[in-house]
Design an enzyme around this catalytic site. Structure first.
Site, short mmCIF file in Angstrom:
data_model
loop_
_atom_site.label_atom_id
_atom_site.label_comp_id
_atom_site.label_asym_id
_atom_site.label_seq_id
_atom_site.Cartn_x
_atom_site.Cartn_y
_atom_site.Cartn_z
N ASP A 206 0.84 -1.20 0.00
CA ASP A 206 0.00 0.00 0.00
C ASP A 206 0.88 1.25 0.00
O ASP A 206 1.89 1.32 0.69
CB ASP A 206 -0.88 -0.03 1.26
N GLU A 271 1.10 -0.56 -5.08
CA GLU A 271 0.12 0.50 -5.29
C GLU A 271 0.92 1.79 -5.34
O GLU A 271 1.41 2.27 -4.32
CB GLU A 271 -0.90 0.57 -4.16
#
Length: 556
Positions: A206, A271
């Site tokens: 993330d 990401e």
């Protein structure tokens, strides 16, 4: 049923099904999805034809940001289950031929993490605070250290009782870590080993573009024109203090060294909201294997724009030896079954503030485009990530009332952005029940009435449903696109295509998508394998917003 690919580089061509834990399947009736609920539904994903699942955070968390505020990466939140439940899920997935990718949240922790609780009780300048980004305020100390803004809205700094401020690029319950601290690096490498030893097959990192920061004093302001930029390259010139810094690549190499120590190799995906040419650097041979292609996700439904994005994405992937990683939806964006049908120039965030009523989205057009987009996505060389519910054609639940919204984006932006709850509404598994089969009781977010006929139960009975389309497409993809597909079998555009038409070959498939304003004749030297309408009647033409997969009649 899916069978696990034998190649060590399975991720290059994998179809990965994203599970948003809270909204997939609730086994105990508390309104939240959980790990036993996922385990029970894994046969559905295997039958769909996916190769792997990506599961969003299920770790111990106060849930201020849907689990992305992690208090302990080594513990399962009791609302989601136990470590034994996680082990059962991994084991059952492997029995079904599915690999398991889990989320790691390295940019920040929860403010309930043991490290941060200790930092709050320690004095300024202490070692306990050095794992995070604490600074004195400006002037008399009452002003934030910089003008940096949170992605969720408002200042990116919060003051603590002793007068110092800490950085939170997301919500105030998510303090940013200082990745220059050796204990931070060591702990996250240990977290990876903890889950690798339990059998996971990969990680999604993330906010991979945000971990490294320029924290040299004095910290730099961004200025009024640029404080809201999240995507580096979108009007930003020069070295950014916290997005997409060069230092982040050394951190990614550290992750890769950990995963490469395991046999068989494990997958890693970033990401990263860096600009496309910069994002390609995240997939250099010694960094991560994949990075989500958000440029493709954000490209308008126009043939020229899509072709340009596809060409550029393929070229940049080839430059690093990676395989492209295509995605249309996820838990952070308006579902593409609605987004692709928005009028030109309408920002999805602005549309959400109208509760989906104005400007209107034609549901027929939305469904046609979602079907055609599915065939486009799944024909492209490389890997494809599917977000739960897109195989059902679920639209955005745009009209959720304010009193049920839970996304911190809504509160932090003071209502200027509605937030991401509309794409996170629990899945409809059945046509009846208090949560349409999601669980034995009501769900944490209400499901719109339009979800009932789109449920898994309803679509399984319809041979022309969106679910049937995805199942047939995934089966054909496995047959006609070889295991070596990726940059090893590059896409070839068909010459002589009319304006508004995408027409290309990948593997042994030919994909044609009609984005023009009129019908187009299909080539006579190819026969249709699959059309986005799934009509059984012979089809020799495509209407606007329709797509087809073809095979050369000479090779049949």
């Amino acid at each position: 049923m899916s069978t696990t690919r034998t190649t060590d580089q399975w991720w290059r061509t994998a179809v990965v099904y994203q599970i948003y834990v809270r909204s997939f399947s609730d086994s105990d009736g508390d309104g939240l999805g959980d790990l036993p609920g996922i385990t029970a539904r894994l046969p559905y994903i295997a039958d769909l034809g996916a190769d792997a699942v990506w599961i969003t955070p299920f770790y111990r968390s106060p849930m201020h940001d849907g689990g992305y505020d992690v208090a302990d990466h080594r513990a399962v939140d009791p609302r989601f289950g136990t470590l034994d439940d996680a082990d059962d899920l991994i084991r059952r997935a492997h029995e079904l031929g599915l690999r398991v990718i889990i989320d790691i949240v390295p940019n920040h922790t929860s403010d309930q993490h043991a490290w941060f609780r200790k930092a709050l009780t320690a004095p300024p300048g202490s070692g306990a605070r050095s794992r995070y980004v604490f600074r004195d305020g400006r002037g008399d100390g009452t002003a934030p250290p910089t003008d940096w803004q949170s992605v969720f809205g408002g200042p990116a700094w919060r003051r603590v009782p002793d007068g110092q401020w800490y950085l939170h690029l997301f919500g105030p319950h998510q303090p940013d870590l200082d990745w220059s601290h050796p204990e931070v690096r060591a702990d996250f490498e240990d977290i990876l080993r903890f889950w690798l030893d339990r059998g996971v097959d990969g990680f999604r990192f993330d906010v991979a573009h945000g971990m490294a920061k320029d924290l040299a004093d004095p910290l730099r302001d961004l200025g009024p024109a640029q404080v809201h930029h999240r995507i580096v390259g979108d009007g930003w010139q020069g070295d950014h203090p916290f997005w997409d810094r060069e230092d982040v690549h050394g951190l990614l190499r550290g992750f890769r060294r950990v995963t490469d120590a395991y046999t068989p190799p494990r997958a890693t995906v970033a990401e990263s909201w860096a600009a496309l040419d910069r994002r390609a650097l995240y997939t250099r041979p010694d960094e991560l294997h994949q990075a989500f292609n958000f440029d493709f996700l954000n490209t308008p439904w126009q043939a020229d724009a899509l072709r340009a994005t596809i060409d550029r994405s393929l070229a940049l992937a080839a430059g690093t030896g990676a395989a492209p990683t295509w995605v249309l939806s996820n838990h952070d964006v308006v579902r593409h079954a609605s987004r692709l049908a928005l009028p030109p120039g309408v920002d999805p965030d602005d549309w959400l503030l109208t509760d989906g009523r104005a400007p209107s989205v034609d549901p027929g057009r939305a469904a046609r485009r979602a079907r055609a987009a599915a065939l486009l996505l799944l024909a492209l060389p490389g890997a494809a990530y599917l977000y739960q519910g897109e195989e059902l054609g679920l639209p955005e639940a745009a009209d959720l009332p304010a009193d049920v919204l839970q996304d911190p984006v809504h509160d932090r932006s003071r209502g200027r952005r509605k937030g991401r709850d509309g794409c996170r509404v629990p899945l409809p598994w059945a046509t009846t029940g208090p949560s349409l089969g999601f669980g034995p009781g009501p769900a944490w977010l209400p499901q719109p009435a339009s979800y009932r006929p789109l449920s898994v139960e309803a679509q399984r009975r319809d041979p022309d449903s969106m679910l049937a389309l995805y199942r047939r497409a995934l089966a054909l993809r496995r047959t006609y696109m070889s295991a070596g597909t990726g940059t090893d079998a590059p896409l070839r555009w068909q010459g002589g295509s009319a304006p508004g038409i995408l027409d290309f070959h990948a593997g042994n498939l030919r994909c044609v998508v009609n984005l023009s304003h009129g019908p187009m004749r299909l080539p006579t030297d190819h026969s249709p394998l699959l059309t986005s309408t799934l009509a059984d009647a012979p089809q020799d033409a495509l209407l606007p917003d329709e797509a087809a997969w073809l095979t050369d009649v000479r090779e049949e």
